[in-house]
Motif scaffolding. Structure first.
Motif, PDB file in Angstrom:
ATOM      1  N   SER A  14      16.190  -8.225  15.900  1.00  0.00           N
ATOM      2  CA  SER A  14      14.867  -8.241  16.533  1.00  0.00           C
ATOM      3  C   SER A  14      13.978  -7.127  15.983  1.00  0.00           C
ATOM      4  CB  SER A  14      14.994  -8.084  18.048  1.00  0.00           C
ATOM      5  OG  SER A  14      15.689  -9.161  18.598  1.00  0.00           O
ATOM      6  N   ALA A  15      14.509  -5.924  15.930  1.00  0.00           N
ATOM      7  CA  ALA A  15      13.713  -4.777  15.478  1.00  0.00           C
ATOM      8  C   ALA A  15      13.277  -4.929  14.022  1.00  0.00           C
ATOM      9  CB  ALA A  15      14.506  -3.486  15.662  1.00  0.00           C
ATOM     10  N   VAL A  16      14.194  -5.291  13.158  1.00  0.00           N
ATOM     11  CA  VAL A  16      13.860  -5.422  11.743  1.00  0.00           C
ATOM     12  C   VAL A  16      12.899  -6.592  11.515  1.00  0.00           C
ATOM     13  CG1 VAL A  16      14.794  -5.904   9.442  1.00  0.00           C
ATOM     14  CG2 VAL A  16      15.935  -4.256  10.922  1.00  0.00           C
ATOM     15  N   SER A  17      13.057  -7.662  12.256  1.00  0.00           N
ATOM     16  CA  SER A  17      12.152  -8.811  12.118  1.00  0.00           C
ATOM     17  C   SER A  17      10.729  -8.427  12.489  1.00  0.00           C
ATOM     18  CB  SER A  17      12.614  -9.965  13.008  1.00  0.00           C
ATOM     19  OG  SER A  17      13.877 -10.423  12.598  1.00  0.00           O
ATOM     20  N   VAL A  18      10.560  -7.715  13.594  1.00  0.00           N
ATOM     21  CA  VAL A  18       9.226  -7.306  14.026  1.00  0.00           C
ATOM     22  C   VAL A  18       8.605  -6.361  13.001  1.00  0.00           C
ATOM     23  CG1 VAL A  18       7.970  -5.955  15.758  1.00  0.00           C
ATOM     24  CG2 VAL A  18       9.623  -7.679  16.478  1.00  0.00           C
ATOM     25  N   PHE A  19       9.359  -5.355  12.574  1.00  0.00           N
ATOM     26  CA  PHE A  19       8.819  -4.404  11.601  1.00  0.00           C
ATOM     27  C   PHE A  19       8.508  -5.076  10.274  1.00  0.00           C
ATOM     28  CE2 PHE A  19      10.321  -0.970  14.370  1.00  0.00           C
ATOM     29  CZ  PHE A  19       9.235  -0.109  14.269  1.00  0.00           C
ATOM     30  N   SER A  20       9.335  -6.010   9.837  1.00  0.00           N
ATOM     31  CA  SER A  20       9.069  -6.701   8.569  1.00  0.00           C
ATOM     32  C   SER A  20       7.780  -7.509   8.643  1.00  0.00           C
ATOM     33  CB  SER A  20      10.246  -7.600   8.189  1.00  0.00           C
ATOM     34  OG  SER A  20      11.373  -6.799   7.875  1.00  0.00           O
ATOM     35  N   ALA A  21       7.538  -8.147   9.786  1.00  0.00           N
ATOM     36  CA  ALA A  21       6.299  -8.910   9.944  1.00  0.00           C
ATOM     37  C   ALA A  21       5.082  -7.982   9.880  1.00  0.00           C
ATOM     38  CB  ALA A  21       6.318  -9.672  11.270  1.00  0.00           C
ATOM     39  N   ILE A  22       5.181  -6.828  10.501  1.00  0.00           N
ATOM     40  CA  ILE A  22       4.088  -5.852  10.456  1.00  0.00           C
ATOM     41  C   ILE A  22       3.870  -5.379   9.018  1.00  0.00           C
ATOM     42  CG2 ILE A  22       3.416  -3.512  11.157  1.00  0.00           C
ATOM     43  CD1 ILE A  22       4.868  -4.122  13.845  1.00  0.00           C
ATOM     44  N   LEU A  23       4.963  -5.151   8.301  1.00  0.00           N
ATOM     45  CA  LEU A  23       4.854  -4.689   6.920  1.00  0.00           C
ATOM     46  C   LEU A  23       4.183  -5.725   6.030  1.00  0.00           C
ATOM     47  CD1 LEU A  23       8.338  -2.973   6.585  1.00  0.00           C
ATOM     48  CD2 LEU A  23       6.110  -1.832   6.621  1.00  0.00           C
ATOM     49  N   VAL A  24       4.502  -7.003   6.251  1.00  0.00           N
ATOM     50  CA  VAL A  24       3.871  -8.057   5.458  1.00  0.00           C
ATOM     51  C   VAL A  24       2.365  -8.050   5.701  1.00  0.00           C
ATOM     52  CG1 VAL A  24       3.633 -10.562   5.201  1.00  0.00           C
ATOM     53  CG2 VAL A  24       5.899  -9.533   5.268  1.00  0.00           C
ATOM     54  N   SER A  25       1.949  -7.925   6.955  1.00  0.00           N
ATOM     55  CA  SER A  25       0.507  -7.924   7.239  1.00  0.00           C
ATOM     56  C   SER A  25      -0.171  -6.686   6.664  1.00  0.00           C
ATOM     57  CB  SER A  25       0.248  -8.036   8.738  1.00  0.00           C
ATOM     58  OG  SER A  25       0.713  -6.896   9.414  1.00  0.00           O
ATOM     59  N   SER A  26       0.549  -5.580   6.580  1.00  0.00           N
ATOM     60  CA  SER A  26      -0.051  -4.367   6.011  1.00  0.00           C
ATOM     61  C   SER A  26      -0.307  -4.514   4.506  1.00  0.00           C
ATOM     62  CB  SER A  26       0.811  -3.146   6.297  1.00  0.00           C
ATOM     63  OG  SER A  26       2.029  -3.224   5.593  1.00  0.00           O
ATOM     64  N   GLN A  27       0.435  -5.392   3.851  1.00  0.00           N
ATOM     65  CA  GLN A  27       0.186  -5.646   2.427  1.00  0.00           C
ATOM     66  C   GLN A  27      -1.229  -6.196   2.215  1.00  0.00           C
ATOM     67  OE1 GLN A  27       1.988  -4.179   0.393  1.00  0.00           O
ATOM     68  NE2 GLN A  27       3.762  -5.344  -0.232  1.00  0.00           N
ATOM     69  N   PHE A  28      -1.708  -7.001   3.173  1.00  0.00           N
ATOM     70  CA  PHE A  28      -3.069  -7.543   3.065  1.00  0.00           C
ATOM     71  C   PHE A  28      -4.112  -6.443   3.239  1.00  0.00           C
ATOM     72  CE2 PHE A  28      -0.554 -11.300   4.192  1.00  0.00           C
ATOM     73  CZ  PHE A  28      -0.929 -12.133   3.153  1.00  0.00           C
ATOM     74  N   ALA A  29      -3.823  -5.470   4.116  1.00  0.00           N
ATOM     75  CA  ALA A  29      -4.745  -4.345   4.300  1.00  0.00           C
ATOM     76  C   ALA A  29      -4.829  -3.517   3.017  1.00  0.00           C
ATOM     77  CB  ALA A  29      -4.291  -3.483   5.466  1.00  0.00           C
ATOM     78  N   ILE A  30      -3.707  -3.341   2.342  1.00  0.00           N
ATOM     79  CA  ILE A  30      -3.696  -2.605   1.077  1.00  0.00           C
ATOM     80  C   ILE A  30      -4.560  -3.332   0.050  1.00  0.00           C
ATOM     81  CG2 ILE A  30      -2.245  -1.954  -0.886  1.00  0.00           C
ATOM     82  CD1 ILE A  30      -0.022  -1.372   1.170  1.00  0.00           C
ATOM     83  N   HIS A  31      -4.415  -4.638   0.000  1.00  0.00           N
ATOM     84  CA  HIS A  31      -5.220  -5.425  -0.947  1.00  0.00           C
ATOM     85  C   HIS A  31      -6.713  -5.256  -0.649  1.00  0.00           C
ATOM     86  CE1 HIS A  31      -6.406  -8.513  -3.723  1.00  0.00           C
ATOM     87  NE2 HIS A  31      -7.060  -9.121  -2.751  1.00  0.00           N
ATOM     88  N   ALA A  32      -7.058  -5.252   0.626  1.00  0.00           N
ATOM     89  CA  ALA A  32      -8.467  -5.083   1.004  1.00  0.00           C
ATOM     90  C   ALA A  32      -8.987  -3.713   0.574  1.00  0.00           C
ATOM     91  CB  ALA A  32      -8.637  -5.264   2.509  1.00  0.00           C
ATOM     92  N   MET A  33      -8.155  -2.683   0.694  1.00  0.00           N
ATOM     93  CA  MET A  33      -8.576  -1.340   0.275  1.00  0.00           C
ATOM     94  C   MET A  33      -8.773  -1.274  -1.235  1.00  0.00           C
ATOM     95  SD  MET A  33      -6.375   1.149   2.750  1.00  0.00           S
ATOM     96  CE  MET A  33      -7.323   2.634   2.420  1.00  0.00           C
ATOM     97  N   LEU A  34      -7.963  -2.003  -1.978  1.00  0.00           N
ATOM     98  CA  LEU A  34      -8.110  -2.024  -3.434  1.00  0.00           C
ATOM     99  C   LEU A  34      -9.354  -2.782  -3.872  1.00  0.00           C
ATOM    100  CD1 LEU A  34      -4.437  -2.654  -4.583  1.00  0.00           C
ATOM    101  CD2 LEU A  34      -5.817  -0.630  -5.038  1.00  0.00           C
ATOM    102  N   SER A  35      -9.820  -3.695  -3.040  1.00  0.00           N
ATOM    103  CA  SER A  35     -10.966  -4.535  -3.385  1.00  0.00           C
ATOM    104  C   SER A  35     -12.303  -3.861  -3.096  1.00  0.00           C
ATOM    105  CB  SER A  35     -10.889  -5.849  -2.600  1.00  0.00           C
ATOM    106  OG  SER A  35      -9.678  -6.500  -2.884  1.00  0.00           O
ATOM    107  N   ARG A  36     -12.283  -2.669  -2.579  1.00  0.00           N
ATOM    108  CA  ARG A  36     -13.525  -1.968  -2.227  1.00  0.00           C
ATOM    109  C   ARG A  36     -14.346  -1.711  -3.489  1.00  0.00           C
ATOM    110  NH1 ARG A  36     -13.559   4.019  -0.063  1.00  0.00           N
ATOM    111  NH2 ARG A  36     -12.465   4.112  -2.019  1.00  0.00           N
ATOM    112  N   PRO A  37     -15.640  -2.080  -3.466  1.00  0.00           N
ATOM    113  CA  PRO A  37     -16.464  -1.896  -4.673  1.00  0.00           C
ATOM    114  C   PRO A  37     -16.864  -0.434  -4.884  1.00  0.00           C
ATOM    115  CG  PRO A  37     -17.786  -2.784  -2.890  1.00  0.00           C
ATOM    116  CD  PRO A  37     -16.359  -2.731  -2.386  1.00  0.00           C
TER     117      PRO A  37
END
Length: 183
Positions: free
Chosen positions: A60-83
């Motif tokens: 349960s714990a690892v599944s929840v944290f892994s899901a959060i980590l996957v969503s954080s990858q999208f936030a990283i991509h958004a930060m890289l896309s800043r003009p």
């Protein structure tokens, strides 16, 4: 090969370096790999009363944290896309570009470590779930889950530290810009 994760592991290990020398950090490697092993051996030796392995809690714990980590990858991509800002003189632009380069390096390290954590989470879930099918000695199972948990938590702390560093710089820069605009 689509399932090859060796590059993810290599990229993560490459982030474990001494910032001053650029060499691999023996201390980081010890804390992330050896320290959890020492604690796991200790848990193995003292876990004499363990009858059941806490597999479901671990999963349960690892599944929840892994899901959060996957969503954080999208936030990283958004930060890289800043003009890049358009209205800067040459000195401001040079300062901005140096800061941006530093941010991109940190974002790359965060990405590599999060990718590693996601892969490690999937691997550790597979091992933990296999304990439900192939039952080992509960002491061994608890020791393995202890190592997985400590390694996962310590590696997550590295991500938190890097995100803190990145956001602290961003907040400072935003505050400096605000104070300058007030002048």
């Amino acid at each position: 090969m689509k399932f090859g994760v060796l590059q993810i592991v290599k990229d993560h290990l490459a982030t474990l370096k001494d910032d001053r020398t650029g060499a691999s950090s023996i201390i980081d490697l010890f804390i992330l790999f050896v320290f959890p092993a020492i604690i796991s051996v200790f848990v193995y030796r003292v876990a004499t009363g363990v009858v059941e392995t806490p597999v479901s809690e671990f999963v349960s714990a690892v599944s929840v944290f892994s899901a959060i980590l996957v969503s954080s990858q999208f936030a990283i991509h958004a930060m890289l896309s800043r003009p890049l800002p358009e209205e800067h003189d040459d000195i401001q632009k040079e300062i901005f570009l140096k800061e941006r380069e530093s941010e991109i390096v940190i974002l790359g390290e965060i990405h590599s470590t999060i990718s590693y954590l996601i892969g490690f989470g999937v691997f550790s879930l597979f091992v933990a779930l296999s304990f439900s099918v192939v039952s080992l000695c509960p002491h061994v199972e608890v020791a393995v889950l202890t190592w997985f948990t400590l390694h996962f938590v310590l590696t997550t702390l590295i991500v938190v530290k890097r995100i803190h560093l990145l956001l602290s710089r961003s907040y400072k820069r935003a505050l400096d810009e605000l104070l300058k605009a007030k002048e």
